[in-house]
Design an enzyme around this catalytic site. Sequence first.
Site, short mmCIF file in Angstrom:
data_model
loop_
_atom_site.label_atom_id
_atom_site.label_comp_id
_atom_site.label_asym_id
_atom_site.label_seq_id
_atom_site.Cartn_x
_atom_site.Cartn_y
_atom_site.Cartn_z
N HIS A 123 0.84 -0.83 -0.27
CA HIS A 123 -0.12 0.11 0.42
C HIS A 123 0.76 1.18 -0.17
CE1 HIS A 123 -2.67 2.98 2.31
NE2 HIS A 123 -3.86 2.29 1.70
N ASP A 200 3.04 -4.93 8.05
CA ASP A 200 1.90 -3.67 7.56
C ASP A 200 0.32 -4.92 8.44
OD1 ASP A 200 -0.37 -2.75 7.04
OD2 ASP A 200 0.82 -1.86 5.52
N GLN A 203 -4.47 -5.09 7.14
CA GLN A 203 -5.43 -6.50 6.73
C GLN A 203 -5.12 -7.51 7.18
OE1 GLN A 203 -7.82 -5.53 4.14
NE2 GLN A 203 -7.10 -2.97 3.48
N LYS A 226 -10.57 -0.11 10.77
CA LYS A 226 -10.60 -1.46 10.37
C LYS A 226 -10.89 -2.91 11.38
CE LYS A 226 -7.51 -0.25 6.99
NZ LYS A 226 -7.94 -0.13 5.37
N CYS A 364 -5.09 2.20 -3.10
CA CYS A 364 -3.06 2.98 -2.89
C CYS A 364 -2.72 1.99 -2.91
CB CYS A 364 -3.71 3.15 -1.73
SG CYS A 364 -4.93 4.61 -1.55
C1 LIG Z 1 -2.73 -3.09 3.54
C2 LIG Z 1 -2.78 -1.52 4.14
N1 LIG Z 1 -1.36 -0.91 4.81
C3 LIG Z 1 -2.01 0.55 5.10
C4 LIG Z 1 -3.04 1.44 5.41
C5 LIG Z 1 -3.29 2.47 5.51
O1 LIG Z 1 -4.69 2.39 6.47
P1 LIG Z 1 -5.04 3.56 7.59
O2 LIG Z 1 -5.05 4.67 6.01
O3 LIG Z 1 -6.22 3.26 8.30
O4 LIG Z 1 -3.64 4.60 7.58
C6 LIG Z 1 -4.61 0.72 4.92
C7 LIG Z 1 -5.51 0.78 4.38
O5 LIG Z 1 -6.12 0.53 3.61
C8 LIG Z 1 -3.65 -1.06 4.11
O6 LIG Z 1 -4.75 -1.59 3.83
#
Ligand SMILES: Cc1ncc(COP(=O)(O)O)c(C=O)c1O
Length: 406
Positions: A123, A200, A203, A226, A364
Amino acid sequence: MSLDWIKYRNDFPMLNRTMHGKPLIYLDTAATAQKPLVVIDAIHDFYQNHYGTVHRAVYELALQSSQRYQQTREKVQRFLHAAKPEEIIFTRGTTESINLVAYSFGKAFVQPGDEILISAMEHHSNIVPWQLLCEDRQAILKVIPMNHQGEILLEEYKKLLNSRTKLVAIAHVSNSLGTLNPIKEMTQMAHQVNARVLIDGAQSAPHMKIDVQDLDSDFFVFSGHKLYGPTGIGILYGKGDLLEQMPPYQGGGDMIETVTFSKTSYNVPPLKFEAGTPMIAEVIGLGASIDYIESISLECIQGWEHELVKHATARLQEIEGLRIIGTASDKGSLISFVVKGVHALDIGTLLDLRGIAIRTGHHCAQPVMNFFGVPATARASFAFYNTKEEVDQFAQALQEVIQLLI
Ligand SMILES: Cc1ncc(COP(=O)(O)O)c(C=O)c1O
């Protein structure tokens, strides 16, 4: 769907509403999860009956607030199976957690010529902070390649690891492909060259049991929103010895020990990394969401979501011209796809008119779109509150909108 899952589904008021006159079918939990009433009530009750600041006062309200704030830290510690509560830092979300590590770990440990590894399926939140760090420290960002199933090439990863590798940052589950990465094995490999590892978990944490000690993660990050909790709250888990060696991310109240105009000394972790009045109500809300999830159990949640994804995959594979993007052997709770001759955005727009919310776009993860040679994908993501009937309605509606669009 067993009776129990319907009972849990009814805990989510949003799932009873309609959209464009149709019952809402919410298939965008990977972007953000709906909230159970217990979370909404906990936040409401806190503001209405218990609201007060934390850390800073001797009166009863503030003491109670501080206690609940600290109790949530302990809850998160248990949730991740961290060794101690001091290893849990409250941030605004996954994005801020990664930025914090990139800045503070980078400042403490990354020198010119050092290398940071990320994977080809990250992401943007797990790409850009490392680019900023590498620019700042004259370090080198390297990308672990993947194959066309969307699986990391472990042999290539092994070749990239060397004594200059300072940190490996990888998604546990890819938000654009659904791939469940072998993070335990990848962490062991990184540790063999003394590199640190950031997982990370945006998910994964909402969908499967996490044990940071078993994984031996150096850092693990996720977002409250989430995990059926509020927005504006995230978690950074970091190993205690590392956090102690890292400088503060931001300056302000609470992160200090003493301040004079000539010199400031800093508090110990986690407060060293929590400058300013924190997200008190959001922390309380996150605590309620963790209690709620644990009352169901992540093992059960993972089992049900796995069935939903299996069912949805089979239904989507029946659709002519549809190609699933991300066909790894281990996947999380989402499916990305494209349809020949149809733009994902049009699919999303027409499904919305039928009350079905899916995500369309680059998620993203623009490098992933480039790798697969598509401008965008449509993505359906699932939670334990979804039903097989919803999956069937989604597949049926998808067939109909494709007919309209081609
Ligand atoms: C794999 C992953 N990393 C990072 C993020 C960023 O999360 P946040 O926007 O809650 O900071 C997301 C959000 O969709 C994600 O799916």
